[in-house]
Design a protein around this motif. Sequence first.
Motif, mmCIF file in Angstrom:
data_model
loop_
_atom_site.group_PDB
_atom_site.id
_atom_site.type_symbol
_atom_site.label_atom_id
_atom_site.label_comp_id
_atom_site.label_asym_id
_atom_site.label_seq_id
_atom_site.Cartn_x
_atom_site.Cartn_y
_atom_site.Cartn_z
ATOM 1 N N HIS A 108 0.813 -1.215 0.000
ATOM 2 C CA HIS A 108 0.000 0.000 0.000
ATOM 3 C C HIS A 108 0.847 1.265 0.000
ATOM 4 O O HIS A 108 0.485 2.255 -0.622
ATOM 5 C CB HIS A 108 -0.930 0.005 1.224
ATOM 6 C CG HIS A 108 -1.776 -1.223 1.339
ATOM 7 N ND1 HIS A 108 -2.832 -1.465 0.484
ATOM 8 C CD2 HIS A 108 -1.716 -2.289 2.178
ATOM 9 C CE1 HIS A 108 -3.397 -2.625 0.802
ATOM 10 N NE2 HIS A 108 -2.735 -3.143 1.828
ATOM 11 N N GLU A 109 1.972 1.233 0.690
ATOM 12 C CA GLU A 109 2.811 2.425 0.784
ATOM 13 C C GLU A 109 3.903 2.402 -0.283
ATOM 14 O O GLU A 109 4.433 1.341 -0.623
ATOM 15 C CB GLU A 109 3.446 2.518 2.172
ATOM 16 C CG GLU A 109 2.433 2.689 3.292
ATOM 17 C CD GLU A 109 3.102 2.797 4.648
ATOM 18 O OE1 GLU A 109 4.343 2.682 4.713
ATOM 19 O OE2 GLU A 109 2.383 2.988 5.647
ATOM 20 N N LYS A 110 4.236 3.581 -0.766
ATOM 21 C CA LYS A 110 5.333 3.734 -1.709
ATOM 22 C C LYS A 110 6.340 4.716 -1.138
ATOM 23 O O LYS A 110 5.973 5.817 -0.732
ATOM 24 C CB LYS A 110 4.829 4.241 -3.068
ATOM 25 C CG LYS A 110 3.969 3.242 -3.840
ATOM 26 C CD LYS A 110 3.580 3.816 -5.199
ATOM 27 C CE LYS A 110 2.769 2.822 -6.012
ATOM 28 N NZ LYS A 110 2.405 3.374 -7.348
ATOM 29 N N ASP A 111 7.607 4.295 -1.104
ATOM 30 C CA ASP A 111 8.682 5.165 -0.638
ATOM 31 C C ASP A 111 9.658 5.397 -1.787
ATOM 32 O O ASP A 111 9.955 4.476 -2.557
ATOM 33 C CB ASP A 111 9.415 4.531 0.547
ATOM 34 C CG ASP A 111 8.519 4.395 1.772
ATOM 35 O OD1 ASP A 111 7.763 5.342 2.045
ATOM 36 O OD2 ASP A 111 8.566 3.345 2.430
ATOM 37 N N TYR A 112 10.160 6.614 -1.849
ATOM 38 C CA TYR A 112 11.072 6.983 -2.928
ATOM 39 C C TYR A 112 12.363 7.548 -2.349
ATOM 40 O O TYR A 112 12.371 8.155 -1.272
ATOM 41 C CB TYR A 112 10.435 8.032 -3.838
ATOM 42 C CG TYR A 112 9.197 7.552 -4.570
ATOM 43 C CD1 TYR A 112 9.290 7.037 -5.861
ATOM 44 C CD2 TYR A 112 7.952 7.594 -3.964
ATOM 45 C CE1 TYR A 112 8.163 6.587 -6.537
ATOM 46 C CE2 TYR A 112 6.817 7.146 -4.637
ATOM 47 C CZ TYR A 112 6.927 6.641 -5.913
ATOM 48 O OH TYR A 112 5.807 6.194 -6.578
ATOM 49 N N VAL A 113 13.459 7.344 -3.084
ATOM 50 C CA VAL A 113 14.723 7.984 -2.747
ATOM 51 C C VAL A 113 15.081 8.926 -3.896
ATOM 52 O O VAL A 113 14.853 8.617 -5.069
ATOM 53 C CB VAL A 113 15.846 6.953 -2.504
ATOM 54 C CG1 VAL A 113 16.167 6.165 -3.769
ATOM 55 C CG2 VAL A 113 17.079 7.623 -1.963
ATOM 56 N N VAL A 114 15.596 10.080 -3.535
ATOM 57 C CA VAL A 114 15.947 11.108 -4.516
ATOM 58 C C VAL A 114 17.461 11.285 -4.509
ATOM 59 O O VAL A 114 18.050 11.597 -3.463
ATOM 60 C CB VAL A 114 15.260 12.447 -4.185
ATOM 61 C CG1 VAL A 114 15.588 13.479 -5.252
ATOM 62 C CG2 VAL A 114 13.751 12.258 -4.062
ATOM 63 N N VAL A 115 18.083 11.072 -5.650
ATOM 64 C CA VAL A 115 19.523 11.184 -5.794
ATOM 65 C C VAL A 115 19.860 12.473 -6.530
ATOM 66 O O VAL A 115 19.215 12.817 -7.537
ATOM 67 C CB VAL A 115 20.103 9.970 -6.551
ATOM 68 C CG1 VAL A 115 21.608 10.106 -6.749
ATOM 69 C CG2 VAL A 115 19.781 8.679 -5.808
ATOM 70 N N GLY A 116 20.859 13.197 -6.024
ATOM 71 C CA GLY A 116 21.337 14.390 -6.727
ATOM 72 C C GLY A 116 20.554 15.654 -6.451
ATOM 73 O O GLY A 116 20.627 16.607 -7.237
ATOM 74 N N ALA A 117 19.831 15.695 -5.342
ATOM 75 C CA ALA A 117 19.009 16.870 -5.034
ATOM 76 C C ALA A 117 19.375 17.440 -3.674
ATOM 77 O O ALA A 117 19.950 16.757 -2.822
ATOM 78 C CB ALA A 117 17.530 16.516 -5.077
ATOM 79 N N THR A 118 19.003 18.687 -3.464
ATOM 80 C CA THR A 118 19.190 19.356 -2.174
ATOM 81 C C THR A 118 17.817 19.615 -1.562
ATOM 82 O O THR A 118 16.795 19.619 -2.264
ATOM 83 C CB THR A 118 19.905 20.698 -2.343
ATOM 84 O OG1 THR A 118 19.071 21.573 -3.122
ATOM 85 C CG2 THR A 118 21.249 20.519 -3.049
ATOM 86 N N PRO A 119 17.773 19.862 -0.249
ATOM 87 C CA PRO A 119 16.496 20.218 0.378
ATOM 88 C C PRO A 119 15.853 21.440 -0.262
ATOM 89 O O PRO A 119 14.634 21.492 -0.412
ATOM 90 C CB PRO A 119 16.885 20.484 1.840
ATOM 91 C CG PRO A 119 18.104 19.658 2.061
ATOM 92 C CD PRO A 119 18.852 19.700 0.763
#
Length: 411
Positions: free
Chosen positions: A20-31
Amino acid sequence: MQVYLVGGAVRDQLLGHPYHEKDYVVVGATPEQMLAQGYQPVGKDFPVFLHPETKDEYALARTERKAGHGYHGFEFYTDPAVTLEQDLMRRDLTINAIAQDNNGNLYDPYNGQKDLEQRVLRHVSEAFAEDPLRVLRIARFAARYKKLGFKVADDTFRLMTQLAESGELEALTPERVWKETARALMEDHADEYFEVLRACGALKVLFPELDQLYGIPQRPEYHPEIDCGIHTMMSLQQACRANYSLDVRFAVLVHDLGKALTPQEELPRHIMHEERGIQPVTEVCERLRVPTNTKQLAIAVCKEHLKCHQALTLKPGTLWRLLQRLDVLRRPERVEAFVQACECDSRGRLGLEDRDYSQAQYVLDAMQVVRSIKAQDLPPDVQGSDIGEMLIERRIAALAELKAQHAALTI
């Protein structure tokens, strides 16, 4: 900036298991870049954001290192230069360290797909042993995927045993232990969670009251499985099989803790084990900060389960007092949950798993009988304290009639 679906969603998608849940990781980004695109920050220890529309979690790629004791003893490092492989390396299991890009391409630097095929729960790196919570997580995954044939890898089990012996488990917060345990209890094979914890030595650290049940004998004419620990797990299997609530499953788990306190000279009998069990059940609930309703049902089942087993032979007045203690007039759902837990106890015995438990319907019928008798049905001249007394008289009389009807049907 590159975005990857990671963790449980990828794993369960490959297994054909619902998620049910989807988690993502973001590479190459800043806050700052995430905020500029409308993502909402929620992470306290490291940058985690909610998607502005879907509300799915997006975490910046990060690395971590052990810098203290326990679950919170970590320092996290996020930077656009952190790679996907570095982020995946910090995860607990290889099957949780698979990423998928927007085109459906899989990135699997630690051979998670191979372990999925071979049904193995294997740690990604030796850093696994830095996080004591992972012992509970692996046990929970073992419970979730037992029906698919998953087993804990030998080298991973070795690390779990080291963690159990290190004292690190004692640093886990009650909230984290309860959260993992509650989630495990709702799996189809919740008993596997406790069996894995016991095998690696973690059960005696986190649930010593439960661990102490193993090796305690019971009378074989009533309990062919003999061992109290085995009986508890068999009872829990029944609760899972019937898909009962978390409250019922937890009550079943702790219903016989008093048997570990039976004096040696009384074994294999367990006289007064219900009363002896109240204190350890209470202590477990308080230590883990178990929710109030869950705790109240657990104590009630511990204290009263033999009365439910004896329901068909109880005097009407005794049955009424049992129902009163269960708060039948205000909390009928508690009576139902109580009966379910007692049914699991009765059927959690070797060779008796499908045995009829007519006490369940009898107690539920008794509940309906007493709840149907209300003050407005009494004669108008009954006033004051006489109202309560007459209600009790009528309810006990109705239970006597129910008992007679049941006896007539079973002749």
